[in-house]
Design a protein around this motif. Structure first.
Motif, PDB file in Angstrom:
ATOM      1  N   GLY A  31     -20.602  -1.337  10.155  1.00  0.00           N
ATOM      2  CA  GLY A  31     -21.814  -1.905   9.472  1.00  0.00           C
ATOM      3  C   GLY A  31     -22.042  -1.228   8.146  1.00  0.00           C
TER       4      GLY A  31
ATOM      5  N   GLU B  31     -20.733 -21.549  10.574  1.00  0.00           N
ATOM      6  CA  GLU B  31     -21.714 -20.523  10.655  1.00  0.00           C
ATOM      7  C   GLU B  31     -21.556 -19.554   9.590  1.00  0.00           C
ATOM      8  OE1 GLU B  31     -21.851 -20.280  15.581  1.00  0.00           O
ATOM      9  OE2 GLU B  31     -20.739 -18.790  14.324  1.00  0.00           O
TER      10      GLU B  31
ATOM     11  N   LEU C 291     -24.083 -18.638   6.554  1.00  0.00           N
ATOM     12  CA  LEU C 291     -24.696 -17.218   6.077  1.00  0.00           C
ATOM     13  C   LEU C 291     -24.392 -16.997   4.679  1.00  0.00           C
ATOM     14  CD1 LEU C 291     -25.229 -14.500   7.446  1.00  0.00           C
ATOM     15  CD2 LEU C 291     -23.006 -13.921   7.762  1.00  0.00           C
TER      16      LEU C 291
ATOM     17  N   HIS D 217     -13.447 -12.064  13.078  1.00  0.00           N
ATOM     18  CA  HIS D 217     -14.181 -11.133  13.379  1.00  0.00           C
ATOM     19  C   HIS D 217     -13.621  -9.769  13.159  1.00  0.00           C
ATOM     20  CE1 HIS D 217     -17.145 -13.727  15.527  1.00  0.00           C
ATOM     21  NE2 HIS D 217     -16.055 -14.500  15.963  1.00  0.00           N
TER      22      HIS D 217
ATOM     23  N   SER E 134     -24.257  -8.310   3.260  1.00  0.00           N
ATOM     24  CA  SER E 134     -24.847  -8.815   4.378  1.00  0.00           C
ATOM     25  C   SER E 134     -24.080  -9.286   5.537  1.00  0.00           C
ATOM     26  CB  SER E 134     -25.639 -10.223   4.006  1.00  0.00           C
ATOM     27  OG  SER E 134     -26.890 -10.090   3.061  1.00  0.00           O
ATOM     28  N   LEU E 135     -22.913  -9.739   5.235  1.00  0.00           N
ATOM     29  CA  LEU E 135     -21.658 -10.131   6.095  1.00  0.00           C
ATOM     30  C   LEU E 135     -21.375  -8.743   6.855  1.00  0.00           C
ATOM     31  CD1 LEU E 135     -19.958 -12.637   7.359  1.00  0.00           C
ATOM     32  CD2 LEU E 135     -18.414 -12.014   5.573  1.00  0.00           C
TER      33      LEU E 135
ATOM     34  N   ARG F  46     -22.805  -6.015   7.423  1.00  0.00           N
ATOM     35  CA  ARG F  46     -23.928  -5.481   8.165  1.00  0.00           C
ATOM     36  C   ARG F  46     -24.011  -6.355   9.259  1.00  0.00           C
ATOM     37  NH1 ARG F  46     -27.932  -3.479   3.428  1.00  0.00           N
ATOM     38  NH2 ARG F  46     -26.793  -1.537   2.769  1.00  0.00           N
ATOM     39  N   ASP F  47     -24.087  -7.681   9.181  1.00  0.00           N
ATOM     40  CA  ASP F  47     -24.232  -8.711  10.309  1.00  0.00           C
ATOM     41  C   ASP F  47     -23.285  -8.406  11.274  1.00  0.00           C
ATOM     42  OD1 ASP F  47     -26.591  -9.398   9.209  1.00  0.00           O
ATOM     43  OD2 ASP F  47     -25.947 -11.176   8.430  1.00  0.00           O
ATOM     44  N   GLU F  48     -21.974  -8.497  10.906  1.00  0.00           N
ATOM     45  CA  GLU F  48     -20.830  -8.494  11.714  1.00  0.00           C
ATOM     46  C   GLU F  48     -20.353  -7.214  12.302  1.00  0.00           C
ATOM     47  OE1 GLU F  48     -18.271 -11.290  12.405  1.00  0.00           O
ATOM     48  OE2 GLU F  48     -20.130 -12.526  11.737  1.00  0.00           O
ATOM     49  N   GLY F  49     -21.020  -5.924  11.629  1.00  0.00           N
ATOM     50  CA  GLY F  49     -20.912  -4.749  12.203  1.00  0.00           C
ATOM     51  C   GLY F  49     -19.434  -4.239  11.808  1.00  0.00           C
TER      52      GLY F  49
END
Length: 228
Positions: A35, A128, A132, A163, A190-191, A193-196
């Motif tokens: 993240g 998805e 995003l 992923h 953002s991606l 952080r959102d995906e870790g």
């Protein structure tokens, strides 16, 4: 801090020999956590792309160790490196390299299909990601029908399709105007952080670099913290 997905320990990389020897990295250390977004800012020729290529398992260091999600990679076979790269690393280049004959959603689906995902599941994941990144309304359009910023956001979606635990970006906004650069960088941030994922981005844009969690530079063969 979260578990590091990317760790460099004492990494060496040289080019040439004798009087033409260029020492790009000398015992370089770097850790990037899940993240976290780290920006690399350094002059052209300092070795930013070389560092990213090694983190992406596209080049081998001549010393030291690079760990991806805790897995040491230096002694892995080429096949082992390829399999690890496919399953854990996403790469965004300065030029989008989208397949011109495929639509945006198809471009994002391709790496998933190669990995064995069913077409319906790949399409769902692709949509998805495009949603995003704010380009879902352009899903059916081919690259030539997209703006530069849209193309690059599709490329980011493609890099994140499977992923990945590590997302690397080499000057991903280098060909974009300031407003579009800001949008693309924000989407990438953002991606991550959102995906870790652990994010490492090389950029010459100081304003964008300041938005990262940390900024580093390459100096005297080391990865050193930088304040802009």
């Amino acid at each position: 801090m979260s578990k590091p997905h990317l760790r460099l320990s004492g990494v060496h990389r040289h080019f040439g020999e004798g009087e033409t020897l260029v020492r790009v990295l000398e015992a370089a250390d770097l850790t990037v956590a899940s993240g976290e977004l780290v920006a690399i800012v350094a002059p052209s020729g300092a070795g930013k792309s070389t560092l990213l290529h090694m983190c992406g398992l596209l080049e081998r260091p001549q010393g030291g160790e690079i760990e991806i999600t805790g897995t040491p990679t230096t002694k892995l076979s080429e096949r082992g490196r390829t399999l690890l790269r496919r399953s854990t690393i996403g790469y965004v280049y300065q030029f989008h390299h989208l397949l011109p004959e495929f639509s945006a959603v198809e471009n994002v689906s391709v790496p998933q299909l190669i990995a064995g995902k069913a077409p319906a599941a790949a399409n769902k994941r692709s949509m998805e990601l495009l949603e995003l990144l704010g380009v879902a309304h352009r899903a059916s359009h081919r690259p030539a029908e997209l703006s530069g910023g849209e193309q690059q956001r599709v490329a980011i979606a493609r890099a994140a399709a499977n992923h990945p635990k590590v997302i690397l970006a080499d000057e991903p906004t280098g060909n974009l105007d300031p407003a579009t650069s800001d949008l693309v960088f924000g989407a990438l941030q953002s991606l991550i952080r959102d995906e870790g994922a652990a994010g490492l981005i090389a950029t010459h844009n100081h304003d964008l670099a300041r938005r990262a969690d940390r900024i580093v530079t390459l100096k005297d063969g080391l990865v050193q913290p930088l304040t802009l």
